[in-house]
Scaffold this active site. Sequence first.
Site, PDB file in Angstrom:
ATOM      1  N   LYS A 191       0.834  -1.219   0.000  1.00 22.36           N
ATOM      2  CA  LYS A 191       0.000   0.000   0.000  1.00 22.36           C
ATOM      3  C   LYS A 191       0.864   1.264   0.000  1.00 22.36           C
ATOM      4  CE  LYS A 191      -1.701   1.560   4.092  1.00 22.36           C
ATOM      5  NZ  LYS A 191      -1.462   2.968   4.472  1.00 22.36           N
ATOM      6  N   ASN A 192       1.850   1.303   0.889  1.00 19.19           N
ATOM      7  CA  ASN A 192       2.591   2.554   1.066  1.00 19.19           C
ATOM      8  C   ASN A 192       3.615   2.812  -0.040  1.00 19.19           C
ATOM      9  OD1 ASN A 192       1.027   3.045   3.236  1.00 19.19           O
ATOM     10  ND2 ASN A 192       2.577   2.550   4.786  1.00 19.19           N
ATOM     11  N   ARG A 227      -5.048  10.519   4.838  1.00 25.53           N
ATOM     12  CA  ARG A 227      -3.994  11.484   5.085  1.00 25.53           C
ATOM     13  C   ARG A 227      -2.898  11.446   4.007  1.00 25.53           C
ATOM     14  NH1 ARG A 227       0.222  12.689   6.989  1.00 25.53           N
ATOM     15  NH2 ARG A 227       0.390  14.660   8.088  1.00 25.53           N
ATOM     16  N   CYS A 232      -4.947  12.350  13.205  1.00 27.88           N
ATOM     17  CA  CYS A 232      -5.642  11.072  13.185  1.00 27.88           C
ATOM     18  C   CYS A 232      -5.320  10.350  14.474  1.00 27.88           C
ATOM     19  CB  CYS A 232      -5.269  10.267  11.947  1.00 27.88           C
ATOM     20  SG  CYS A 232      -3.620   9.607  12.022  1.00 27.88           S
ATOM     21  N   ASP A 289       4.590   0.673  12.052  1.00 24.67           N
ATOM     22  CA  ASP A 289       3.396   0.004  11.530  1.00 24.67           C
ATOM     23  C   ASP A 289       3.283  -1.453  11.985  1.00 24.67           C
ATOM     24  OD1 ASP A 289       2.713   2.345  10.295  1.00 24.67           O
ATOM     25  OD2 ASP A 289       3.419   1.758   8.309  1.00 24.67           O
ATOM     26  N   VAL A 347       8.405   6.809  16.675  1.00 23.07           N
ATOM     27  CA  VAL A 347       7.995   7.460  15.420  1.00 23.07           C
ATOM     28  C   VAL A 347       6.683   8.230  15.624  1.00 23.07           C
ATOM     29  CG1 VAL A 347       7.440   7.117  12.982  1.00 23.07           C
ATOM     30  CG2 VAL A 347       9.192   5.702  14.073  1.00 23.07           C
TER      31      VAL A 347
END
Length: 431
Positions: free
Chosen positions: A22-23, A93, A117, A318, A340
């Site tokens: 996805k990223n 975002r 968020c 993540d 992070v």
Amino acid sequence: MEKMVIEGGYPLNGKVKVNGAKNAALPIMAACLLINGTTKLRGIPELTDVKTLCKILNELGVDTKKCEDGSLDITVKDERNITAPYDLVRTMRASICVLGPLLGKRGMAKVSIPGGCSIGSRPIDIHIKGIESLGAEVVMEDGYVIATGKMKGSEIYLGGPYGSTVLGTCNIIMAAVLAEGRTIIENAACEPEVQDLAHFLNKAGANIAGIGESNLIVDGVDRLNGIEYEIIPDRIEAGTIMIAGAITGGNIVLENDASCYLASVIDKLREAGVGIKITDADKNTPGHVQSSECFVKRDGNIKPVNITTLPYPGMPTDMQAQFSALLSIANGTSIITERVFPHRFMHVAELNRMGANIMNEDAIAIIKGVPKLSGTTVMASDLRASASLIIAGLAAKGITEIRRLYHIDRGYERLEDRLKNLGAKIWREKE
Ligand code: EPU
């Protein structure tokens, strides 16, 4: 609204193929704004976030066509509109990643300022500093960042309170590839997804050196041309499925696996007593399909481990929520430090509702392992928190129901079907 229902206690066994990242997909799709002609992207996962970005690209005069073979064709048709509107940006975002390419190609961008968020406040000050240094005039007006100017190469240090920025680096690379002259980005993010964007752009004709290092050199070129490109596998999806296998005491194999990007995760899983074997790791071909398989097997108890999240190649933030779920049934106490997104602990209260014993203060969580979790109704607060609750539910005694399910579809393609194929008892129901 739908909820996910899990009957816990069934070990996962079998093979599963890892999807495209996805990223990596999101900034690469945005980078198509820079390209003349059609780009064919392979390995783009079916996710809500991908659909949202397609809608934003469509607003910006870009044609996005899903082909029969699953690839996505992206063609810029009309360059007049430069606005990414609030109604779309507020749902994702990462929409901020159209800022750099719009500015780089059209000399103008108007992008709704993404709000905070559940994982933190998430400012965009470093993105702004970067484009200003390339010559953009930036104003913030009516909730929008409006940037104008012809990009000119420059030296930029991308430092923030917690290190570099992933999407900030992507934005500056994309603003710089068609700029006049040389841009040097110091303290660039080195995440595999940033590397994939740079490899993609180079294949399209850009001139980016230092890929994977913290200093990137971008020499501006006149144009970029349409290409075919395959997105790298999703290391976070792979890591999530590894932990799902491990917490259930299962025995799973990941194909098209992303283990070459997961050294920190694999290291901690091994330390926790999870057996991991990798075959044919194809470490040196970023931007290409990985041919390796990764075998995950756990026989004994989970051992406690301490984890600190860091920029790549450190432990990814993540993966923090998924590790929290795994370590909640470890044989002792683990400490997690989040470096992070220091406030990314919304999953903790929900895991505690399932019987976990986690204390969170500021950026630290102390996890005292319990012998067993128990199923109950829990609320997902963000994408990775949802994944951690699913992982906990797979191991818990009884039935777990997860509400606010839409978060999971933003980043995992049909996760429950894939877990079901591995033997999990998991399904969706109307709330
Ligand atoms: N930061 C600033 N100013 C900025 C930009 C970032 O202070 O202008 C801070 C952030 O608040 C954070 C840190 O810098 O504390 C790192 O944030 P970063 O900018 O790297 O995050 P991002 O680019 O917005 C991407 C991923 C996230 C992932 C982070 C960190 C995408 C679409 N998103 O976000 O992924 O957690 O990098 O690796 O690539 C997810 O997939 O669930 C997800 C949240």
